[in-house]
Structures are given as C-alpha cells and as structure tokens.
Design a protein around this motif. Structure first.
Motif: not given
Ligand code: SF4
Ligand code: F3S
Length: 106
Positions: A1-7, A56-58, A63-66
């Motif tokens: 899956a795709y992931v929304v990160t800190e940005g 992408s989660a993969e 530093d964005q893994r959480s």
C-alpha cells in the motif's frame, strides 16, 4: 500500500483525494492517511501531492517508517474524504518543514 508521510502534517492540501480510484483517503484534523486495505497501489496520487508526502510502504524512507502503522491505525478511526478541501490556512509555511510528527492531531 501507499502511505501518507510527515510532509502532509499541517498542510493537508487534499489534491490526492481527487484522483484515488478506490477512495481510500481518510481525513483527520491536520493530516490525511491511506487505508492500506483499500489501496490498490496504482500510484496516481503520488505526483498530485504538492508536499511530496506520499510514498510506497515498500520503498519508504527509514525515518518515515512509523507512518506505515499510523496510516493503518488512523484509517480505521477517521472518516472517508472523497473531494478536495481548502488546504490548511498556513499550509505553505509548513510545506517541507521536518519533524512535524509532534504536530499531528489524532
Ligand atoms: Fe489511492 Fe492509488 Fe494512491 Fe492507493 S496508490 S491511495 S489506490 S491513488
Ligand atoms: Fe496531504 Fe499531500 Fe494529500 S499534503 S492531503 S498527502 S495532497
């Protein structure tokens, strides 16, 4: 899956939600997440984000893994968002700022 990160935090431009074919974005007060059970890995949302916040989660930065787990858990709590809203008022000031996780309102 795709992931929304800190940005995305404190920006929440919402351009991403308009293009998702499976409506998998969920909206919180100052951040969006992707429901990993709905995401079909099409990647069309990635270039839409002005803050480059979708990964992408993969293939996510260490530093964005959480955010993988944060997207999974918050997506079960927050409502579906399917149409664009105005960005948060000071979105442009927060774009590109690092270490925004402490500003996340869950
Ligand atoms: Fe939606 Fe595709 Fe983005 Fe997944 S990768 S959130 S299915 S637009
Ligand atoms: Fe956030 Fe980017 Fe969407 S800032 S709301 S992931 S367009």
């Amino acid at each position: 899956a795709y992931v929304v990160t800190e940005g995305c935090i404190r920006c929440r431009y919402t351009d991403c939600v308009e293009v998702c074919p499976t409506d998998c974005f969920r909206a919180g007060p100052n951040f969006l997440v992707i429901d990993p059970d709905e995401c079909i890995d099409c990647a069309v949302c990635v270039p839409e984000c002005p803050a480059d916040a979708i990964a992408s989660a993969e293939d996510i930065a260490d530093d964005q893994r959480s955010f993988v787990e944060l997207n999974a858990s918050l997506s079960k709590q927050w409502p579906v968002i399917m149409s664009r809203q105005a960005p948060l008022p000071d979105a442009d000031d927060w774009k590109g700022v690092r270490d925004k996780l402490r500003h996340l309102v869950a």
